[in-house]
Design an enzyme around this catalytic site. Structure first.
Site, PDB file in Angstrom:
ATOM      1  N   ARG A   1       0.885  -1.178   0.000  1.00  0.00           N
ATOM      2  CA  ARG A   1       0.000   0.000   0.000  1.00  0.00           C
ATOM      3  C   ARG A   1       0.911   1.214   0.000  1.00  0.00           C
ATOM      4  O   ARG A   1       1.710   1.385   0.934  1.00  0.00           O
ATOM      5  CB  ARG A   1      -0.896  -0.023   1.245  1.00  0.00           C
ATOM      6  CG  ARG A   1      -1.654   1.272   1.450  1.00  0.00           C
ATOM      7  CD  ARG A   1      -2.734   1.168   2.503  1.00  0.00           C
ATOM      8  NE  ARG A   1      -3.877   0.426   1.999  1.00  0.00           N
ATOM      9  CZ  ARG A   1      -5.088   0.453   2.559  1.00  0.00           C
ATOM     10  NH1 ARG A   1      -5.313   1.181   3.632  1.00  0.00           N
ATOM     11  NH2 ARG A   1      -6.076  -0.241   2.048  1.00  0.00           N
TER      12      ARG A   1
ATOM     13  N   HIS B   1      -7.560   0.859  -6.352  1.00  0.00           N
ATOM     14  CA  HIS B   1      -7.728  -0.074  -5.226  1.00  0.00           C
ATOM     15  C   HIS B   1      -8.408  -1.336  -5.778  1.00  0.00           C
ATOM     16  O   HIS B   1      -9.578  -1.604  -5.537  1.00  0.00           O
ATOM     17  CB  HIS B   1      -8.589   0.590  -4.148  1.00  0.00           C
ATOM     18  CG  HIS B   1      -8.501  -0.064  -2.802  1.00  0.00           C
ATOM     19  ND1 HIS B   1      -7.695  -1.159  -2.538  1.00  0.00           N
ATOM     20  CD2 HIS B   1      -9.123   0.215  -1.619  1.00  0.00           C
ATOM     21  CE1 HIS B   1      -7.822  -1.498  -1.267  1.00  0.00           C
ATOM     22  NE2 HIS B   1      -8.682  -0.692  -0.692  1.00  0.00           N
TER      23      HIS B   1
ATOM     24  N   GLN C   1     -10.374  -3.888  -3.590  1.00  0.00           N
ATOM     25  CA  GLN C   1     -11.656  -3.387  -3.105  1.00  0.00           C
ATOM     26  C   GLN C   1     -12.740  -3.589  -4.172  1.00  0.00           C
ATOM     27  O   GLN C   1     -13.841  -4.056  -3.880  1.00  0.00           O
ATOM     28  CB  GLN C   1     -11.533  -1.894  -2.750  1.00  0.00           C
ATOM     29  CG  GLN C   1     -12.809  -1.311  -2.184  1.00  0.00           C
ATOM     30  CD  GLN C   1     -13.170  -1.916  -0.831  1.00  0.00           C
ATOM     31  OE1 GLN C   1     -12.327  -1.993   0.061  1.00  0.00           O
ATOM     32  NE2 GLN C   1     -14.400  -2.363  -0.662  1.00  0.00           N
TER      33      GLN C   1
ATOM     34  N   ASP D   1     -17.332   7.120  -0.960  1.00  0.00           N
ATOM     35  CA  ASP D   1     -16.046   6.946  -0.266  1.00  0.00           C
ATOM     36  C   ASP D   1     -15.745   8.274   0.418  1.00  0.00           C
ATOM     37  O   ASP D   1     -16.410   9.287   0.138  1.00  0.00           O
ATOM     38  CB  ASP D   1     -14.953   6.559  -1.290  1.00  0.00           C
ATOM     39  CG  ASP D   1     -13.602   6.250  -0.632  1.00  0.00           C
ATOM     40  OD1 ASP D   1     -13.549   6.068   0.603  1.00  0.00           O
ATOM     41  OD2 ASP D   1     -12.590   6.207  -1.367  1.00  0.00           O
TER      42      ASP D   1
ATOM     43  N   CYS E   1     -16.570   1.536   0.866  1.00  0.00           N
ATOM     44  CA  CYS E   1     -15.404   0.661   1.073  1.00  0.00           C
ATOM     45  C   CYS E   1     -14.961   0.643   2.531  1.00  0.00           C
ATOM     46  O   CYS E   1     -14.297  -0.299   2.950  1.00  0.00           O
ATOM     47  CB  CYS E   1     -14.255   1.121   0.182  1.00  0.00           C
ATOM     48  SG  CYS E   1     -13.837   2.858   0.439  1.00  0.00           S
TER      49      CYS E   1
ATOM     50  N   ARG F   1     -13.687  -8.938   1.244  1.00  0.00           N
ATOM     51  CA  ARG F   1     -12.272  -8.663   1.019  1.00  0.00           C
ATOM     52  C   ARG F   1     -11.443  -9.927   1.301  1.00  0.00           C
ATOM     53  O   ARG F   1     -10.434 -10.171   0.643  1.00  0.00           O
ATOM     54  CB  ARG F   1     -11.798  -7.505   1.925  1.00  0.00           C
ATOM     55  CG  ARG F   1     -12.413  -6.146   1.595  1.00  0.00           C
ATOM     56  CD  ARG F   1     -11.954  -5.629   0.246  1.00  0.00           C
ATOM     57  NE  ARG F   1     -10.511  -5.678   0.141  1.00  0.00           N
ATOM     58  CZ  ARG F   1      -9.702  -4.709   0.546  1.00  0.00           C
ATOM     59  NH1 ARG F   1     -10.196  -3.591   1.011  1.00  0.00           N
ATOM     60  NH2 ARG F   1      -8.385  -4.832   0.429  1.00  0.00           N
TER      61      ARG F   1
HETATM   62  N1  NVA Z   1     -10.038   6.660  -0.904  1.00  0.00           N
HETATM   63  C1  NVA Z   1      -9.671   6.143   0.395  1.00  0.00           C
HETATM   64  C2  NVA Z   1      -9.882   4.672   0.451  1.00  0.00           C
HETATM   65  C3  NVA Z   1      -9.548   4.024   1.772  1.00  0.00           C
HETATM   66  C4  NVA Z   1      -9.785   2.546   1.753  1.00  0.00           C
HETATM   67  C5  NVA Z   1      -8.225   6.502   0.670  1.00  0.00           C
HETATM   68  O1  NVA Z   1      -7.393   6.350  -0.230  1.00  0.00           O
HETATM   69  O2  NVA Z   1      -7.918   6.938   1.789  1.00  0.00           O
HETATM   70  N1   CP Z   2     -11.377  -0.519   2.441  1.00  0.00           N
HETATM   71  C1   CP Z   2     -10.100  -0.585   2.837  1.00  0.00           C
HETATM   72  O1   CP Z   2      -9.183  -0.779   2.049  1.00  0.00           O
HETATM   73  O2   CP Z   2      -9.932  -0.411   4.176  1.00  0.00           O
HETATM   74  P1   CP Z   2      -8.551  -0.282   4.954  1.00  0.00           P
HETATM   75  O3   CP Z   2      -7.972   1.079   4.636  1.00  0.00           O
HETATM   76  O4   CP Z   2      -8.927  -0.408   6.404  1.00  0.00           O
HETATM   77  O5   CP Z   2      -7.625  -1.371   4.512  1.00  0.00           O
END
Ligand code: NVA
Ligand code: CP
Length: 307
Positions: free
Chosen positions: A104, A131, A134, A224, A265, A293
């Protein structure tokens, strides 16, 4: 050569459907008490996190473990990466120990560099652009709830450049979904680029400014956070641009008509992009998405690490 999963763009519609089938199979096995399978026996997977995570970290680690493998979770801070060791060296070193590297990251280019230098599959656990894991869990959830994907109408209320939306749109276009997005003009997605990334376009992508018009007749309303990880410095500006118009409220669900389901998500900011009563309401399937997931992570690991 290793096959990576940095985005859903390179996958065909059939490959995505096959992943969903495999995920459904893992889910039904687990429901019957069969948690331990052996596909990853004797193997290990590195998971690198530059940003926080609850669902991705837990689901992916449990998936590796239940498939017989060892998940090794590294926060970026505890790797020499944080002291300036180049990604290309990290990739070549970790590839000598692990059978896959999942990460990540803030900048998607970092994943591309990791993949370019890794001799084992690299998986995107979320970047600023995509993502993919997801979106797989989301389409699995839609398939379970609605019994189909083709011609499903999904309205995303929020930033058209959001990483979660980008992956939903790319997969939706391949799968024959009508993907709508309601957002302020400056946050509109690059529709041509999304269609180019999707390649095979069986669905359609429609951009709206008016959320009420966007949700009319849809099967799914999705949102989101307005401020993603890494965008904290834009917080005030984003909240001004999106609120209160682009918040999913009970009235907006009612404007959709029919048996619309609500998706997110997670994590959610109650009172910002969604009202508490929608998130906790009977249309909300957010915890099924979160559960899926795990099953989709297993499907991806099985595909990438097929021996
Ligand atoms: N768009 C959000 C998704 C988190 C799962 C982020 O990148 O923070
Ligand atoms: N939806 C998702 O990716 O959640 P986290 O940021 O908790 O991994």
């Amino acid at each position: 050569m290793a096959r990576h999963l940095l985005s859903l763009a390179p996958l065909s519609r059939d490959e995505i459907l096959e992943l969903l089938d495999i995920a459904l199979l893992y889910k039904s096995l687990r429901a019957r008490g069969v948690r331990r399978t052996r596909e990853l026996e004797g193997r290990s997977v590195a998971m690198i996190f530059e940003k926080p995570s609850t669902r991705t970290r837990a689901s992916f680690a449990v998936a590796v473990y239940e498939m017989g493998g060892l998940p090794v979770v590294y926060s970026r801070d505890e790797l020499q990466l944080s002291r300036g060791e180049p990604i290309k060296d990290t990739a070549r070193v970790l590839s000598r120990y692990h059978d896959a590297i999942a990460a990540r990251v803030y900048r998607h280019e970092e994943l591309e560099e990791l993949a370019a230098y890794s001799s084992v599959p690299v998986v995107n656990l979320l970047s600023d652009r995509f993502h993919p894991l997801q979106a797989l869990a989301d389409y699995m959830t839609i398939l379970e709830k609605l019994g189909r994907l083709e011609r499903v109408k999904l309205a995303f209320v929020g930033d058209g450049r959001d990483n979660v939306f980008q992956s939903l749109a790319i997969a939706g276009l391949k799968l024959g979904v009508e993907v709508r997005v309601a957002c302020p003009g400056p946050y509109a997605p690059d529709t041509r680029e999304l269609e180019r990334l999707a390649g095979e376009v069986r669905g359609v992508l429609k951009v709206y400014e008016d959320p009420v018009a966007a949700v009319e007749g849809v099967d799914v309303i999705y949102t989101d956070v307005i401020v993603s990880m890494g965008q904290e410095s834009e917080r005030e500006q984003r909240l001004r641009a999106f609120l209160p118009r682009y918040r999913v409220t009970r009235e907006l669900l009612e404007a959709a008509g029919g048996d619309v389901i609500f998706m997110h998500c997670l994590p959610a900011r109650r009172g910002e992009e969604v009202e508490e009563e929608v998130l906790e309401g009977d249309r909300s399937v957010v915890f099924d998405q979160a559960e899926n997931r795990l099953h989709t992570a297993k499907a991806v690991l099985a595909m990438l690490l097929k021996s």
